[in-house]
Design a protein around this motif. Sequence first.
Motif, short mmCIF file in Angstrom:
data_model
loop_
_atom_site.label_atom_id
_atom_site.label_comp_id
_atom_site.label_asym_id
_atom_site.label_seq_id
_atom_site.Cartn_x
_atom_site.Cartn_y
_atom_site.Cartn_z
N PRO A 142 9.52 2.93 -4.41
CA PRO A 142 8.38 2.38 -3.57
C PRO A 142 7.07 2.35 -4.53
CG PRO A 142 9.93 4.79 -2.94
CD PRO A 142 10.09 3.56 -3.96
N SER A 143 7.09 2.24 -5.61
CA SER A 143 6.33 2.49 -6.48
C SER A 143 6.21 0.89 -6.94
CB SER A 143 6.05 2.84 -8.25
OG SER A 143 7.25 2.37 -9.16
N ASP A 146 3.67 -2.47 -4.23
CA ASP A 146 2.63 -3.13 -4.46
C ASP A 146 2.23 -3.87 -5.20
OD1 ASP A 146 1.90 -0.32 -4.11
OD2 ASP A 146 0.44 -0.11 -5.52
N GLN A 166 9.03 10.38 -0.96
CA GLN A 166 8.45 8.81 -1.53
C GLN A 166 8.47 8.21 -0.43
OE1 GLN A 166 6.13 9.94 -4.21
NE2 GLN A 166 5.11 8.23 -4.18
N HIS A 167 9.59 7.64 -0.27
CA HIS A 167 9.40 6.09 0.22
C HIS A 167 9.09 6.19 2.03
CE1 HIS A 167 12.99 5.64 -2.73
NE2 HIS A 167 13.72 4.17 -2.26
N VAL A 170 5.02 5.98 1.20
CA VAL A 170 4.90 5.12 0.88
C VAL A 170 5.12 4.41 2.32
CG1 VAL A 170 5.24 3.30 -0.14
CG2 VAL A 170 4.75 5.41 -1.52
N PHE A 204 -0.73 12.09 -0.93
CA PHE A 204 0.19 11.87 -2.17
C PHE A 204 -0.16 11.04 -3.21
CE2 PHE A 204 1.15 8.47 0.51
CZ PHE A 204 1.90 7.31 -0.11
N HIS A 206 0.37 8.61 -5.89
CA HIS A 206 1.12 6.42 -6.15
C HIS A 206 0.52 5.68 -7.27
CE1 HIS A 206 3.00 3.29 -4.51
NE2 HIS A 206 1.82 2.95 -4.53
N ARG A 207 1.21 5.07 -7.83
CA ARG A 207 0.85 5.13 -8.99
C ARG A 207 -0.57 5.63 -9.94
NH1 ARG A 207 3.28 -0.08 -9.86
NH2 ARG A 207 1.86 -0.17 -11.20
N HIS A 210 -4.18 9.90 -6.72
CA HIS A 210 -4.54 10.67 -5.33
C HIS A 210 -4.43 9.61 -4.23
CE1 HIS A 210 -5.51 14.03 -3.17
NE2 HIS A 210 -4.93 13.70 -2.40
N THR A 213 -2.68 7.78 3.78
CA THR A 213 -2.79 6.77 4.35
C THR A 213 -2.89 7.58 5.72
OG1 THR A 213 -0.59 7.78 3.96
CG2 THR A 213 -1.23 6.27 2.46
#
Length: 343
Positions: A142-143, A146, A166-167, A170, A204, A206-207, A210, A213
């Motif tokens: 997932p990361s 991008d 996480q999937h 994202v 959540f 991500h990379r 915070h 979405t």
Amino acid sequence: MSFTIHQELPSPDVLKELYPLSPALAAQKAVRDQELRDIFEGRSDKFILIVGPCSADSEDSVTEYVRRLKDVNEKVQDKLFIIPRVYTNKPRTTGEGYKGMLHQPDPNSKPDLLSGIVSIRRMHLRILEETGLSAADEMLYPSNRDYFDDVLAYEAVGARSVENQQHRLVASGADIPVGMKNPTSGDLSVMINSVIAAQAPQSFIHRMFHVSTPGNPLTHTILRGGVDKLGNAIPNYHYEDLKRLQREYEKTSLANPAVIVDCNHYNSGKQYREQIRIAKEVMHSRKYDPEIRKLVKGLMIESYLKEGRQDICENYEPGLSITDPCLGWEDTEQLIYDIYESL
């Protein structure tokens, strides 16, 4: 911790600056994105075909394949929406074997993830430039999405990833359709729960940021078959399976109920030529039942320039799969025309 750092990778923003999507290509892709959105939201009756190799192992071979798709697409685009399957990440059940272009842009060389992300981005840009067709990939990491989110038309979350939090999170921030496959067990509730999570707003990490979405209303299901406790394939593309999924959707308040049927994997028992028969059976189910016609938005087909598969070797044959076996081009082209005529 016993991690060995090999090199620092560029951020997605840096990679996009080095290999930019031109305004002209971005505008061209935006038209396709809207057309695909219209299909999932019910404003278009076009049928989706996600078709291409099991793994995208060579820029030249994959681009040649998509060039052929472009020629066919020009003849069928009034009723079909073709998305090249350009899968650059390969899940490996045991952690061994070819993990895709991300890890090894040259299958005979050692892993090089910097070369991998560059090669993938350059390949997607070349495909867009030469064919106008934006492609599909699997959201395995997932990361990493991008790096490529501005060039993809469609993403799939695989059977081994669909339960991963996480999937799901994202996917809730993606602005393109994301398909959630049923897990290897075949459990429909796991797949539906994944769609519920991805359609909802989320917050959540991500990379290292915070993020929040809005939820992705284009998230949907993919039926790919499953296995029983003895490892036997259990297909789920039959009419009764589609009706069961329809009933599962009716229990929810999900937006845009939809399914893509994966004609290979455990639906075919990995007997790749069965994809032809399976595709035609699904098309018959759509024609028989108006509710199934509304639910089944498309098919996923594994196909390459040459039929079958091969092991990786020093002089492996271009256009022949190095992972799961695929339909060859001649059968694929005829199948596309047959699907077109059945609509």
